[in-house]
Scaffold this motif. Structure first.
Motif, PDB file in Angstrom:
ATOM      1  N   VAL A 191     113.365  10.625  43.010  1.00 42.43           N
ATOM      2  CA  VAL A 191     112.738  11.908  42.700  1.00 42.43           C
ATOM      3  C   VAL A 191     113.458  13.062  43.379  1.00 42.43           C
ATOM      4  N   HIS A 192     113.377  14.239  42.751  1.00 44.17           N
ATOM      5  CA  HIS A 192     113.987  15.438  43.313  1.00 44.17           C
ATOM      6  C   HIS A 192     113.253  16.684  42.810  1.00 44.17           C
ATOM      7  N   PHE A 193     113.575  17.818  43.400  1.00 43.72           N
ATOM      8  CA  PHE A 193     113.000  19.112  43.025  1.00 43.72           C
ATOM      9  C   PHE A 193     114.021  19.856  42.163  1.00 43.72           C
ATOM     10  N   THR A 194     113.580  20.324  40.986  1.00 44.84           N
ATOM     11  CA  THR A 194     114.502  21.007  40.075  1.00 44.84           C
ATOM     12  C   THR A 194     113.865  22.275  39.520  1.00 44.84           C
ATOM     13  N   PRO A 195     114.344  23.453  39.940  1.00 50.45           N
ATOM     14  CA  PRO A 195     113.864  24.689  39.311  1.00 50.45           C
ATOM     15  C   PRO A 195     114.398  24.810  37.888  1.00 50.45           C
ATOM     16  N   ARG A 196     113.662  25.523  37.058  1.00 48.98           N
ATOM     17  CA  ARG A 196     114.017  25.660  35.643  1.00 48.98           C
ATOM     18  C   ARG A 196     114.285  27.124  35.296  1.00 48.98           C
ATOM     19  N   MET A 197     114.953  27.316  34.155  1.00 50.62           N
ATOM     20  CA  MET A 197     115.283  28.669  33.733  1.00 50.62           C
ATOM     21  C   MET A 197     114.036  29.509  33.449  1.00 50.62           C
ATOM     22  N   ASP A 198     112.940  28.878  33.080  1.00 49.10           N
ATOM     23  CA  ASP A 198     111.714  29.627  32.784  1.00 49.10           C
ATOM     24  C   ASP A 198     110.888  29.934  34.024  1.00 49.10           C
ATOM     25  N   GLY A 199     111.407  29.554  35.209  1.00 48.69           N
ATOM     26  CA  GLY A 199     110.705  29.835  36.459  1.00 48.69           C
ATOM     27  C   GLY A 199     109.838  28.694  36.958  1.00 48.69           C
ATOM     28  N   SER A 200     109.635  27.668  36.143  1.00 48.88           N
ATOM     29  CA  SER A 200     108.857  26.506  36.582  1.00 48.88           C
ATOM     30  C   SER A 200     109.707  25.605  37.470  1.00 48.88           C
ATOM     31  N   VAL A 201     109.077  24.653  38.122  1.00 48.49           N
ATOM     32  CA  VAL A 201     109.773  23.683  38.974  1.00 48.49           C
ATOM     33  C   VAL A 201     109.323  22.285  38.581  1.00 48.49           C
ATOM     34  N   TRP A 202     110.292  21.445  38.220  1.00 48.88           N
ATOM     35  CA  TRP A 202     110.023  20.050  37.878  1.00 48.88           C
ATOM     36  C   TRP A 202     110.223  19.172  39.097  1.00 48.88           C
ATOM     37  N   LEU A 203     109.336  18.185  39.248  1.00 50.12           N
ATOM     38  CA  LEU A 203     109.396  17.239  40.355  1.00 50.12           C
ATOM     39  C   LEU A 203     109.483  15.829  39.776  1.00 50.12           C
ATOM     40  N   SER A 253     103.903   6.115  38.026  1.00 44.90           N
ATOM     41  CA  SER A 253     103.587   6.681  36.720  1.00 44.90           C
ATOM     42  C   SER A 253     102.082   6.844  36.538  1.00 44.90           C
ATOM     43  N   ILE A 254     101.321   5.875  37.031  1.00 48.30           N
ATOM     44  CA  ILE A 254      99.865   5.896  36.858  1.00 48.30           C
ATOM     45  C   ILE A 254      99.195   6.771  37.912  1.00 48.30           C
ATOM     46  N   TYR A 255      99.642   6.635  39.155  1.00 51.66           N
ATOM     47  CA  TYR A 255      99.038   7.370  40.277  1.00 51.66           C
ATOM     48  C   TYR A 255     100.052   8.386  40.797  1.00 51.66           C
ATOM     49  N   ILE A 256      99.865   9.658  40.428  1.00 50.36           N
ATOM     50  CA  ILE A 256     100.866  10.666  40.781  1.00 50.36           C
ATOM     51  C   ILE A 256     100.908  10.951  42.276  1.00 50.36           C
ATOM     52  N   ASN A 257      99.842  10.573  43.006  1.00 51.00           N
ATOM     53  CA  ASN A 257      99.874  10.782  44.458  1.00 51.00           C
ATOM     54  C   ASN A 257     100.986   9.964  45.113  1.00 51.00           C
ATOM     55  N   ALA A 258     101.345   8.817  44.493  1.00 52.02           N
ATOM     56  CA  ALA A 258     102.444   8.009  45.034  1.00 52.02           C
ATOM     57  C   ALA A 258     103.774   8.743  44.886  1.00 52.02           C
ATOM     58  N   GLN A 259     103.938   9.464  43.764  1.00 55.14           N
ATOM     59  CA  GLN A 259     105.156  10.241  43.571  1.00 55.14           C
ATOM     60  C   GLN A 259     105.173  11.453  44.498  1.00 55.14           C
ATOM     61  N   VAL A 260     104.018  12.046  44.709  1.00 49.55           N
ATOM     62  CA  VAL A 260     103.923  13.191  45.617  1.00 49.55           C
ATOM     63  C   VAL A 260     104.304  12.784  47.039  1.00 49.55           C
ATOM     64  N   LYS A 261     103.907  11.578  47.465  1.00 55.46           N
ATOM     65  CA  LYS A 261     104.258  11.112  48.817  1.00 55.46           C
ATOM     66  C   LYS A 261     105.764  11.020  48.993  1.00 55.46           C
TER      67      LYS A 261
END
Length: 466
Positions: free
Chosen positions: A316-328, A378-386
């Protein structure tokens, strides 16, 4: 006497007109009865006849088409795309990063094409006023065991000729990314962000401006060869490859040569011309989270992990987007359809095709625990957030929500190894001199698209002797 002459001239003129009308009527009747073809029928046939056809309207196919028509403006070229527009899948469903070329083994095609492709991409966008942002990237080491791997990456980047990269410590990291906490990081100031779908469509517009034709909603069903005809192209060669669409309304397109850049269907396109079914394309879905709009100022640029060689995907990584949003993200899970962007998008035939492949079963056994973790995330997003909190500890679960997804066309061999290099192939004996398949154009194909297009065009010229 003069009046008699005028009458005779008018009569002769009228007679010629009647004969002309009768001749045209006979020609039309003859055509209807299977005799001599009417001129309009001939022109309709020639309308779908090309010197070279590119199958696939993703970023690699569109870039290749643009490169070929620029080099050979006198040739008649076309793109066949199965969706209603270009960049419908991988090219329009990615994180939108312009990569600098740090990760790749020095001397490999991936390394060379990425570094060259980044420079070409920026120049192209400047020339055509396509928006982008050079927001930079940090590759961060958050655990002591990651530090030696970070040093290896730094060495790779320098050997690859990546411009202006530097190793930075905790204080410099804070200056670049105030919310990021790490022991050490590689800073790449020329890494950027862009809308690769927009770029792909621009390639298509340039292709059309130069006289190219784009067919959309044209899913290729089969390739056929026909007997050599006397009628040839401007260079005297015949159009003896026929391409048939799966939809009855699709015209039969005939051409001299074919190049396929099929992405998620590259293996199936290759099989249609008699190629080996391997390497196999297995679709892996990458699911992203989105930062809440009010939290998008948490990051300034891309924040990436140090890759772990034990695992098949980056992480996983942090990716800013051209529309100002940020994908994680993303995670990596098996898609149930080749264009399956969610769990409800299922193709039984695609799923059986994937799980019955020996290579996928071997990969799954080798990385069973990793695969289970990815499914759990994929099922529990808190695991990805950790996982994301390792880089930005101030991130909270309430700061994120589920976001978009993309599907990666991962080429696998029968031993379960990820095919990490370019794969070119040709058809059966009847087609081998007429067809070139780009069966695998690995990431970062978008960044490298213009450089890849040059390489493919070189190969086309050599193989087809253009």
């Amino acid at each position: 006497m003069a009046a008699s002459c005028r009458f005779l001239v008018r009569f002769n003129t009228l007679q010629k007109c009647i004969l002309s009308v009768n001749a045209n009527a006979e020609c039309s009747i003859s055509s209807a009865l299977g005799g001599t073809r009417h001129k309009s029928t001939i022109s309709q046939s020639e309308q779908h006849q090309y010197d070279l056809v590119i199958v696939g309207g993703g970023i690699v196919g569109a870039a290749t088409a643009q490169e070929l028509i620029t080099r050979h403006p006198n040739l008649k070229l076309a793109i066949l795309e199965k969706e209603k527009e270009l960049a419908a899948h991988q090219s329009g469903h990615n994180s939108g990063v312009i990569h600098a070329g740090i990760y790749y083994v020095p001397g490999t095609l991936k390394a060379k094409l990425c570094v060259k492709g980044m420079e070409m991409a920026y120049k192209y966008c400047d020339k055509h006023q396509i928006p982008y942002k050079k927001c930079g990237k940090l590759i961060v080491a958050v655990e002591p065991e990651e530090l030696p791997r970070l040093d290896v990456l730094m060495e790779r980047g320098l050997k690859n000729g990546v411009k202006d990269i530097r190793m930075v410590g905790p204080d410099a990291i804070k200056e670049i990314e105030p919310n990021c906490v790490a022991l050490k990081a590689i800073h790449s100031p020329h890494t950027g962000i862009i809308d690769w779908g927009l770029v792909t469509k621009h390639y298509g517009k340039e292709f059309e401006k130069r006289g190219g034709k784009i067919y959309t909603n044209y899913e290729v069903d089969k390739f056929l060869t026909k007997a050599e005809s006397k009628e040839g192209s401007i260079q005297g060669l015949t159009h003896n490859v026929e391409i048939h669409g799966s939809n009855p309304v699709n015209p039969v397109v005939s051409c001299r040569y074919v190049v396929t850049c099929g992405g998620l269907h590259s293996d199936r396109l290759a099989e249609k011309s008699g190629c080996n079914p391997e390497p196999k394309i297995v679709p892996f879905r990458g699911e992203y989270l989105l930062l809440a709009p009010e939290k998008c100022n948490m990051v300034n640029g891309n924040i990436y992990p140090v890759p772990d060689p034990r695992f098949p995907f980056l992480g996983v990584h942090f990716t800013p987007r051209m529309d100002g949003s940020v994908w994680l993200g993303p995670n990596a899970v098996l898609a149930f359809k080749r264009e399956g962007y969610g769990y409800t998008q299922i193709s039984l035939s695609d799923f059986i095709d994937a799980v019955s492949f020996r290579g996928l079963r071997k990969l799954a056994v080798k990385h069973l625990s990793y695969g289970v973790q990815e499914m759990y995330k994929s099922i529990y997003i808190n695991a990805q957030v950790k996982q994301l909190q390792k880089f930005v500890p101030s991130l909270k679960l309430e700061d994120v929500r589920r976001g978009p997804a993309g599907v990666r066309a991962q080429a696998l061999d029968r031993d379960g190894k990820l095919v990490d290099d370019f794969v070119f192939d040709s058809g059966s004996v009847d087609m081998s001199s007429r067809v070139l398949h780009v069966r695998n154009a690995p990431s970062p194909a978008a960044t490298s698209s213009l450089a890849i297009a040059e390489m493919v065009a070189d190969r086309v010229e050599q193989q087809f002797q253009l």
